[in-house]
Design a protein around this motif. Structure first.
Motif, short mmCIF file in Angstrom:
data_model
loop_
_atom_site.label_atom_id
_atom_site.label_comp_id
_atom_site.label_asym_id
_atom_site.label_seq_id
_atom_site.Cartn_x
_atom_site.Cartn_y
_atom_site.Cartn_z
N SER A 1 0.71 -1.12 0.27
CA SER A 1 -0.09 -0.09 0.13
C SER A 1 0.85 1.18 0.16
N GLU A 2 2.32 1.22 0.35
CA GLU A 2 2.88 2.44 0.25
C GLU A 2 4.09 2.18 -0.54
N PHE A 3 4.43 3.20 -1.16
CA PHE A 3 5.63 3.10 -2.26
C PHE A 3 6.56 4.09 -1.92
N ASP A 4 8.04 3.89 -2.30
CA ASP A 4 9.19 4.77 -2.58
C ASP A 4 9.27 5.15 -4.03
N VAL A 5 9.51 6.32 -4.31
CA VAL A 5 9.60 6.87 -5.70
C VAL A 5 10.92 7.03 -5.75
N ILE A 6 11.71 6.12 -6.46
CA ILE A 6 13.37 6.41 -6.27
C ILE A 6 13.88 6.93 -7.50
N LEU A 7 14.44 8.10 -7.79
CA LEU A 7 15.09 8.60 -8.75
C LEU A 7 16.24 7.93 -8.93
N LYS A 8 16.29 7.17 -10.25
CA LYS A 8 17.62 6.31 -10.44
C LYS A 8 18.77 7.16 -11.18
N ASP A 9 18.22 7.70 -12.14
CA ASP A 9 18.95 8.71 -12.98
C ASP A 9 18.26 9.74 -13.48
N PRO A 10 18.70 11.19 -13.52
CA PRO A 10 17.98 12.21 -14.08
C PRO A 10 18.04 12.14 -15.56
N GLY A 11 18.85 11.58 -16.15
CA GLY A 11 18.78 11.59 -17.65
C GLY A 11 19.42 12.97 -18.27
N ALA A 12 19.20 12.98 -19.32
CA ALA A 12 19.81 14.36 -20.24
C ALA A 12 18.99 15.64 -20.10
N GLN A 13 17.82 15.43 -19.67
CA GLN A 13 16.89 16.65 -19.22
C GLN A 13 17.04 16.98 -17.72
N LYS A 14 18.00 17.17 -17.23
CA LYS A 14 18.32 17.48 -15.59
C LYS A 14 17.36 18.50 -15.25
N VAL A 15 17.24 19.59 -15.99
CA VAL A 15 16.57 20.93 -15.47
C VAL A 15 15.05 20.36 -15.36
N ALA A 16 14.65 19.96 -16.39
CA ALA A 16 13.35 19.41 -16.30
C ALA A 16 12.85 18.50 -15.37
N VAL A 17 13.88 17.75 -14.84
CA VAL A 17 13.77 16.51 -13.83
C VAL A 17 13.69 17.38 -12.27
N ILE A 18 14.53 18.37 -12.19
CA ILE A 18 14.51 19.02 -11.26
C ILE A 18 13.41 19.75 -10.68
N LYS A 19 12.81 20.31 -11.94
CA LYS A 19 11.31 21.05 -11.89
C LYS A 19 10.29 20.15 -11.51
N ALA A 20 10.33 18.87 -12.00
CA ALA A 20 9.41 17.76 -11.93
C ALA A 20 9.57 17.56 -10.21
N VAL A 21 10.75 17.13 -9.79
CA VAL A 21 10.97 16.94 -8.35
C VAL A 21 10.56 18.09 -7.39
N LYS A 22 10.62 19.32 -7.83
CA LYS A 22 10.19 20.51 -6.95
C LYS A 22 8.57 20.55 -7.02
N ASP A 23 8.02 20.07 -8.19
CA ASP A 23 6.65 20.10 -8.19
C ASP A 23 6.03 18.99 -7.32
N ILE A 24 6.62 17.91 -7.46
CA ILE A 24 6.20 16.69 -6.87
C ILE A 24 6.38 16.80 -5.26
N THR A 25 7.31 17.16 -4.97
CA THR A 25 7.70 17.36 -3.37
C THR A 25 7.47 18.58 -2.68
N ASN A 26 6.94 19.54 -3.54
CA ASN A 26 6.81 20.88 -2.78
C ASN A 26 8.06 21.36 -2.25
N LEU A 27 9.07 21.13 -2.67
CA LEU A 27 10.46 21.76 -2.02
C LEU A 27 10.97 22.67 -2.75
N GLY A 28 11.79 23.61 -2.05
CA GLY A 28 12.36 24.74 -3.05
C GLY A 28 13.44 24.12 -4.09
#
Length: 139
Positions: free
Chosen positions: A71-98
């Motif tokens: 019922s509970e899952f951990d979402v693990i970022l294994k590799d940001p890939g080539a679009q690192k900026v887009a992934v940072i924005k996605a992590v920011k949106d998902i986690t509500n972090l700065g």
């Protein structure tokens, strides 16, 4: 999709405009909206504990299946890939972090983005991160 077509829900007139606006949002945006409403009104959209407690009474096979399903899952970022900026924005949106905190998570990959998330939230986060170009694992 066939289930959605077979099961047509009639929208009450007083909710038509609200449903039209919600139809414009992504699943992640709706999830965030639900969390906001829970905090705003001090309520929970989770299923009542009574229904969960009744499941083991149905029989030992059903109880075993319920325990086996995670019922509970951990979402693990294994590799940001080539679009690192887009992934940072996605992590920011998902986690509500700065932005800096989100960048620190991406830079430290492999690293958990969400921990002990509900299945739907974890799958939504995984989809958003993968759309941004990241490699993600659910654990």
């Amino acid at each position: 999709m066939a289930d959605k077509e077979d099961k047509k829900v009639e929208v009450p007139k007083e909710f038509e405009s609200l449903v039209k606006e919600l139809d414009k949002l992504s699943a992640l945006e709706i999830s965030k909206f639900v969390k906001f409403l829970e905090e705003y009104w001090g309520v929970s959209a989770a299923a009542p504990a009574i229904a969960v407690a009744a499941v083991p009474a149905a029989g030992s096979e059903v109880a075993g299946d319920a325990e086996a399903e995670k019922s509970e899952f951990d979402v693990i970022l294994k590799d940001p890939g080539a679009q690192k900026v887009a992934v940072i924005k996605a992590v920011k949106d998902i986690t509500n972090l700065g932005l800096g905190e989100a960048k620190a998570i991406v830079d430290a990959a492999p690293k958990p983005v969400l921990e002990k998330a509900k299945k739907e939230d974890a799958e939504n986060a995984k989809n958003v991160l993968e759309a941004a170009g990241a490699t993600v694992d659910l654990a």
